[in-house]
Design a protein around this motif. Structure first.
Motif, mmCIF file in Angstrom:
data_model
loop_
_atom_site.group_PDB
_atom_site.id
_atom_site.type_symbol
_atom_site.label_atom_id
_atom_site.label_comp_id
_atom_site.label_asym_id
_atom_site.label_seq_id
_atom_site.Cartn_x
_atom_site.Cartn_y
_atom_site.Cartn_z
ATOM 1 N N THR A 39 1.152 -1.110 0.426
ATOM 2 C CA THR A 39 0.207 0.410 0.527
ATOM 3 C C THR A 39 0.899 1.416 -0.449
ATOM 4 O O THR A 39 1.723 1.478 0.805
ATOM 5 N N THR A 40 1.060 2.021 -0.885
ATOM 6 C CA THR A 40 1.084 2.949 -1.192
ATOM 7 C C THR A 40 0.937 4.290 0.296
ATOM 8 O O THR A 40 -0.596 4.220 -0.164
ATOM 9 N N CYS A 41 1.964 4.734 1.207
ATOM 10 C CA CYS A 41 1.357 5.239 1.922
ATOM 11 C C CYS A 41 2.015 7.182 1.537
ATOM 12 O O CYS A 41 3.575 6.555 1.998
ATOM 13 N N ILE A 42 1.293 8.398 1.859
ATOM 14 C CA ILE A 42 2.390 9.296 2.216
ATOM 15 C C ILE A 42 1.797 9.830 3.080
ATOM 16 O O ILE A 42 1.112 10.321 3.109
ATOM 17 N N PRO A 43 2.917 9.769 4.389
ATOM 18 C CA PRO A 43 2.561 10.303 5.330
ATOM 19 C C PRO A 43 2.243 12.099 5.809
ATOM 20 O O PRO A 43 3.108 12.733 4.990
ATOM 21 N N CYS A 68 -3.132 5.461 4.418
ATOM 22 C CA CYS A 68 -2.391 4.696 4.544
ATOM 23 C C CYS A 68 -3.635 3.220 4.823
ATOM 24 O O CYS A 68 -2.446 2.533 5.580
ATOM 25 N N ALA A 69 -4.507 3.519 4.923
ATOM 26 C CA ALA A 69 -5.256 2.092 4.863
ATOM 27 C C ALA A 69 -4.105 0.554 4.794
ATOM 28 O O ALA A 69 -4.067 0.585 3.739
ATOM 29 N N GLY A 70 -4.101 0.152 5.557
ATOM 30 C CA GLY A 70 -3.653 -1.847 5.380
ATOM 31 C C GLY A 70 -2.305 -1.719 4.685
ATOM 32 O O GLY A 70 -1.256 -2.663 4.797
ATOM 33 N N ALA A 71 -1.106 0.167 5.333
ATOM 34 C CA ALA A 71 0.240 0.198 5.232
ATOM 35 C C ALA A 71 0.750 -0.685 6.416
ATOM 36 O O ALA A 71 0.567 -1.073 7.116
ATOM 37 N N ASP A 72 1.981 -0.424 6.076
ATOM 38 C CA ASP A 72 3.353 -1.526 6.004
ATOM 39 C C ASP A 72 3.866 -0.672 7.307
ATOM 40 O O ASP A 72 4.873 -0.220 5.982
ATOM 41 N N LEU A 73 4.159 0.123 8.257
ATOM 42 C CA LEU A 73 4.625 1.552 8.911
ATOM 43 C C LEU A 73 5.512 0.966 9.911
ATOM 44 O O LEU A 73 5.525 1.702 11.155
ATOM 45 N N ARG A 74 5.555 -0.315 10.660
ATOM 46 C CA ARG A 74 6.283 -0.971 11.182
ATOM 47 C C ARG A 74 7.986 -0.725 11.484
ATOM 48 O O ARG A 74 8.441 0.443 10.209
ATOM 49 N N PHE A 75 7.968 -0.397 12.311
ATOM 50 C CA PHE A 75 9.098 1.151 12.717
ATOM 51 C C PHE A 75 9.288 2.134 12.138
ATOM 52 O O PHE A 75 10.674 2.990 11.942
ATOM 53 N N ALA A 76 8.507 2.641 11.703
ATOM 54 C CA ALA A 76 7.935 4.403 10.791
ATOM 55 C C ALA A 76 8.377 5.054 12.021
ATOM 56 O O ALA A 76 8.138 5.039 13.172
ATOM 57 N N ASN A 77 9.379 6.181 11.607
ATOM 58 C CA ASN A 77 10.147 6.563 12.772
ATOM 59 C C ASN A 77 8.661 8.534 12.526
ATOM 60 O O ASN A 77 9.044 8.609 10.988
ATOM 61 N N LEU A 78 7.219 8.637 13.115
ATOM 62 C CA LEU A 78 6.626 9.410 12.355
ATOM 63 C C LEU A 78 6.713 10.381 13.671
ATOM 64 O O LEU A 78 5.632 11.033 13.927
#
Length: 181
Positions: A21-25, A31-41
């Motif tokens: 899933t493309t996700c631009i925070p 970001c539905a269904g996105a893989d954002l494990r370990f993301a720095n937000l």
């Protein structure tokens, strides 16, 4: 510039048939269904973002603006939400085991049927928040303000309650809740 977060890791773990899933925070991000494990937000403005069904395990969202964000059915194991702004956010059925919400502002949010086992909510503001059917077993809610919140059919077995504020709270059917508070 479009960014694909976690695509390599996801493809490697699921093989060639992996869907990403493309996700631009950002504000109102999809970001539905996105893989954002370990993301720095940390500190990001993610107001109104859609994280439904996303995997945010071990992501760092400390001090982020998550007002009105939707984390329904998301997985956020050991995720950092400390000092985040979560007013009116939705965490319906979210897996938040071991998540850290220390000093977060999450008034009027919805944690219906969420699993907050072993989560840290110490010092948070949770005024008018829904915890109906939620699991807060072994959670730390010390010094948290839960005024006018509802814990109907929730579970708080082994929860650390020291100095928590539960004024005008609905504990109907709650297991392990401080009914004599």
């Amino acid at each position: 510039m479009r960014t694909l977060l976690g695509a390599g890791a996801l493809a490697a773990s699921l093989g060639a048939a992996a869907q990403t899933t493309t996700c631009i925070p950002g504000p109102r991000a999809q970001c539905a269904g996105a893989d954002l494990r370990f993301a720095n937000l940390v500190g990001k403005d993610l107001q109104g973002a859609d994280f439904r069904g996303a995997n945010l395990s071990r992501a760092d969202l400390r001090a982020a603006n998550l007002v009105g964000a939707d984390f329904s059915d998301a997985t956020a194991l050991a995720t950092q939400f400390g000092k985040a702004y979560l007013a009116q956010a939705r965490f319906v059925r979210a897996r938040l085991v071991g998540a850290d919400f220390e000093s977060a502002r999450m008034s009027k949010s919805d944690f219906t049927q969420a699993d907050l086992s072993a989560a840290n909510l110490s010092g948070a503001w949770s005024i008018g928040t829904r915890y109906e059917g939620a699991r807060l077993d072994s959670a730390d809610v010390q010094e948290t303000k839960f005024s006018t919140s509802t814990f109907r059919n929730a579970s708080m077995r082994g929860t650390k309650l020291r100095f928590a504020v539960f004024s005008d709270v609905d504990f109907e059917g709650c297991t392990g809740c401080p009914l004599d508070w």
